[in-house]
Design an enzyme around this catalytic site. Structure first.
Site, short mmCIF file in Angstrom:
data_model
loop_
_atom_site.label_atom_id
_atom_site.label_comp_id
_atom_site.label_asym_id
_atom_site.label_seq_id
_atom_site.Cartn_x
_atom_site.Cartn_y
_atom_site.Cartn_z
N GLU A 167 35.33 22.63 31.70
CA GLU A 167 35.94 21.74 32.70
C GLU A 167 34.87 21.05 33.55
OE1 GLU A 167 39.46 21.01 33.36
OE2 GLU A 167 39.41 21.69 31.29
N LYS A 217 33.98 25.52 40.22
CA LYS A 217 33.15 26.13 39.17
C LYS A 217 31.76 25.48 39.09
CE LYS A 217 35.56 29.41 36.94
NZ LYS A 217 35.06 30.73 36.56
P1 NAP Z 1 42.57 35.00 33.51
O1 NAP Z 1 43.29 35.60 32.34
O2 NAP Z 1 43.31 34.09 34.41
O3 NAP Z 1 41.95 36.19 34.37
C1 NAP Z 1 41.41 35.96 35.63
C2 NAP Z 1 41.01 37.30 36.24
O4 NAP Z 1 40.48 37.05 37.56
C3 NAP Z 1 42.19 38.27 36.43
O5 NAP Z 1 41.74 39.59 36.16
C4 NAP Z 1 42.50 38.14 37.92
O6 NAP Z 1 43.07 39.29 38.49
C5 NAP Z 1 41.08 37.96 38.47
N1 NAP Z 1 41.07 37.39 39.83
C6 NAP Z 1 41.67 36.26 40.27
N2 NAP Z 1 41.41 36.08 41.58
C7 NAP Z 1 40.64 37.13 41.97
C8 NAP Z 1 40.07 37.53 43.20
N3 NAP Z 1 40.23 36.82 44.34
N4 NAP Z 1 39.32 38.66 43.24
C9 NAP Z 1 39.16 39.41 42.12
N5 NAP Z 1 39.71 39.10 40.94
C10 NAP Z 1 40.42 37.97 40.86
O7 NAP Z 1 41.30 34.19 33.00
P2 NAP Z 1 40.52 34.26 31.59
O8 NAP Z 1 41.13 33.27 30.67
O9 NAP Z 1 40.35 35.66 31.18
O10 NAP Z 1 39.12 33.65 32.01
C11 NAP Z 1 38.05 34.47 32.50
C12 NAP Z 1 37.06 33.63 33.26
O11 NAP Z 1 36.53 32.62 32.40
C13 NAP Z 1 37.62 32.87 34.45
O12 NAP Z 1 36.60 32.82 35.42
C14 NAP Z 1 37.90 31.48 33.91
O13 NAP Z 1 37.85 30.55 34.97
C15 NAP Z 1 36.75 31.33 32.95
N6 NAP Z 1 36.96 30.47 31.79
C16 NAP Z 1 38.05 30.66 30.98
C17 NAP Z 1 38.19 29.89 29.84
C18 NAP Z 1 39.34 30.09 28.89
O14 NAP Z 1 39.58 29.19 28.06
N7 NAP Z 1 40.02 31.22 28.93
C19 NAP Z 1 37.21 28.92 29.53
C20 NAP Z 1 36.12 28.77 30.38
C21 NAP Z 1 35.99 29.56 31.49
P3 NAP Z 1 44.68 39.50 38.60
O15 NAP Z 1 45.09 40.03 37.25
O16 NAP Z 1 44.79 40.48 39.69
O17 NAP Z 1 45.26 38.16 38.91
O1 F7E Z 2 45.65 22.84 29.46
C1 F7E Z 2 47.59 19.85 28.65
C2 F7E Z 2 46.87 19.88 29.99
O2 F7E Z 2 46.25 24.69 31.03
C3 F7E Z 2 45.07 22.24 28.33
C4 F7E Z 2 41.55 27.42 31.56
O3 F7E Z 2 41.33 28.62 30.88
O4 F7E Z 2 40.49 26.13 29.85
C5 F7E Z 2 41.69 26.29 30.56
O5 F7E Z 2 42.02 25.10 31.28
C6 F7E Z 2 45.52 20.80 28.22
C7 F7E Z 2 45.42 20.00 29.51
O6 F7E Z 2 43.99 24.66 29.86
C8 F7E Z 2 50.88 21.25 29.22
O7 F7E Z 2 47.13 18.69 30.73
C9 F7E Z 2 50.04 19.52 28.23
O8 F7E Z 2 44.91 18.72 29.26
O9 F7E Z 2 45.99 25.19 28.57
P1 F7E Z 2 45.56 24.42 29.74
P2 F7E Z 2 42.83 23.90 30.63
O10 F7E Z 2 43.33 23.08 31.73
O11 F7E Z 2 42.01 23.21 29.61
C10 F7E Z 2 39.33 25.81 30.65
C11 F7E Z 2 38.13 25.72 29.75
C12 F7E Z 2 39.16 26.73 31.80
O12 F7E Z 2 38.04 26.95 32.27
C13 F7E Z 2 40.39 27.15 32.53
O13 F7E Z 2 40.14 28.36 33.26
O14 F7E Z 2 46.89 20.80 27.86
N1 F7E Z 2 49.00 20.22 28.74
N2 F7E Z 2 51.19 20.11 28.52
C14 F7E Z 2 49.49 21.32 29.35
N3 F7E Z 2 48.88 22.33 29.99
C15 F7E Z 2 49.66 23.33 30.50
N4 F7E Z 2 49.07 24.39 31.10
N5 F7E Z 2 51.03 23.27 30.40
C16 F7E Z 2 51.69 22.27 29.78
O15 F7E Z 2 52.92 22.25 29.71
#
Ligand code: NAP
Ligand code: F7E
Length: 362
Positions: free
Chosen positions: A129, A155
């Site tokens: 992002e 971020k």
């Molecule tokens: P996720 O499923 O939303 O998990 C987020 C975690 O952060 C949960 O354990 C949540 O705890 C904890 N958390 C939220 N607010 C907090 C706070 N104030 N203090 C302590 N813990 C807190 O996210 P994820 O998909 O596993 O992603 C992990 C990390 O990678 C995140 O930093 C995300 O931004 C980053 N990231 C994700 C993606 C992706 O595609 N998944 C890509 C790039 C970067 P609770 O369960 O208590 O809410």
């Molecule tokens: O959206 C479009 C939306 O919410 C992907 C997080 O893990 O990856 C994640 O962020 C795309 C966007 O993920 C819906 O507009 C269409 O363009 O699944 P998303 P994200 O925003 O890319 C990045 C790498 C992170 O770091 C974040 O933590 O899909 N979209 N229709 C939708 N998105 C959602 N959520 N819901 C819809 O109905």
């Protein structure tokens, strides 16, 4: 035995990383937050393991972080905790900044104050992002950032403060710039999981329609289980450096939708444009997917494609261990089983109610 602290252990990535590090023989510690409901289902199977420990801490609370880090004195910290939903960051921008930006600083300072700056390696969960309103396709470690949401701006601070502490204090802290990664454990409001769950529910008669936002948005989607290995590899590297982690393949939300429905035996055809576009079941002519402006974002990131060459070359990481097709199938199969289990438990409850009414069960 090495010890690791995972913030955000209850999340998608945290749960996979905990399993991965336990398998590597680590003593694994994770931070959890107090909640009025139990959100620990992703790690429930690990509780009771002799090398698995949970501690209360919050990224908004320096004292809790200092206490936990000072007590464990971990060799590695994986900072995965975040308010991770981009659309929610428009509704809660200040909270997002406090956790996703200042929270990173709090971890770094806690490590310094506990006297661990020279020994503790830190991984920061940075994100694709950061490229936001993209200035180049594909995106690599050299591509300029252009964050396009309160989440991404927060971020970006996290990314730069990690770099700053690396240069100012010679700390081993790195960012993994991870592109979207999904799994059967993905939160249900992210687009991929929303789609696979809806496909399973529609197939099993539990939902009529799926409402989505921008269908044309393009993402580089990988499998979360493959990506946590990279987090670990980044911290085992000789030098502290940042890496792009992606598959190098791009698909639209529309394509994801078609493949997910195909996996449950429904062929979708998209007709119309913009807000009037619809996904129609070719066999029945029924509209199963519609666009709702509720899921539009004030600014949306629409063209993400990562270049994982550096991770391949320097970490020996294989970005396509799980293909896009396999990923969608894994998610759909898991949701088909989940929905079937829910239906079965409803059926048992209904039968039991009927038996009680008829006096068959007393
Ligand atoms: P996720 O499923 O939303 O998990 C987020 C975690 O952060 C949960 O354990 C949540 O705890 C904890 N958390 C939220 N607010 C907090 C706070 N104030 N203090 C302590 N813990 C807190 O996210 P994820 O998909 O596993 O992603 C992990 C990390 O990678 C995140 O930093 C995300 O931004 C980053 N990231 C994700 C993606 C992706 O595609 N998944 C890509 C790039 C970067 P609770 O369960 O208590 O809410
Ligand atoms: O959206 C479009 C939306 O919410 C992907 C997080 O893990 O990856 C994640 O962020 C795309 C966007 O993920 C819906 O507009 C269409 O363009 O699944 P998303 P994200 O925003 O890319 C990045 C790498 C992170 O770091 C974040 O933590 O899909 N979209 N229709 C939708 N998105 C959602 N959520 N819901 C819809 O109905």
């Amino acid at each position: 035995m090495k010890s690791a602290l995972i913030t955000g252990i209850t999340g998608q990535d945290g749960s996979f990383l905990a399993e991965f590090l336990l398998e590597k023989g680590y003593d694994v510690h994770g931070t959890i937050r107090r909640s009025s409901v139990d959100f620990r289902e992703r790690i429930a199977h690990l509780e009771g393991h002799s090398r698995f420990h949970l501690h209360y801490a919050d990224l908004g609370d320096s004292m809790s972080l200092i206490q936990v880090i000072g007590k464990i004195r971990p060799d590695e910290i994986y900072n995965l905790a975040a308010q991770s939903h981009v659309q929610v960051s428009f509704d809660a921008p200040e909270f997002t900044a406090d956790v996703d930006a200042t929270g990173v600083l709090r971890i770094l300072e806690a490590v310094r104050q506990c006297g661990l700056a020279k020994t503790c390696r830190i991984y920061q969960a940075s994100t694709s992002e950061l490229y936001g309103k993209v200035e180049q396709v594909p995106q690599s470690e050299k591509t300029p950032f252009h964050p396009y949401s309160p989440y991404a701006v927060a971020k970006l601070y996290g990314y730069w403060i990690i770099k700053e502490y690396r240069e100012a204090y010679n700390m081993f802290c790195c960012s993994g710039i991870l592109f979207n990664h999904e799994s059967e454990r993905r939160g249900e409001t992210f687009v991929t999981r929303k789609i696979t769950l809806a496909a399973a529910r529609i197939k099993q008669g539990k939902q009529d329609k799926l409402y989505l936002g921008n269908l044309s948005s393009l993402r580089d989607w990988g499998y979360a289980k493959d990506y946590v290995e990279c987090m670990w590899l980044i911290l085992q590297n000789e030098k502290p450096e940042d890496f792009v982690i992606a598959t190098g393949e791009q698909h639209s939300v529309r394509e994801f939708c078609q493949l997910a429905f195909h996996n449950v035996g429904i062929e979708l055809e998209f007709k119309g444009e913009g807000a009037n576009e619809k996904g129609i079941d070719k066999a029945t002519g029924k509209v199963l997917v519609e666009v709702s402006s509720d899921f539009y974002r004030p600014t949306d990131v629409v063209n993400l494609l990562g270049d994982p060459s550096k991770a391949k070359r320097e970490l020996g990481w294989n970005p396509t261990k799980t293909s896009f097709e396999q990923l969608v199938k894994i998610m759909v199969d898991a949701d088909m089983a989940k929905v079937a289990a829910e239906r079965e438990s409803e059926r048992v409850k209904t039968n039991l109610a009927a038996y009680l009414e008829k006096g068959i069960v007393k």
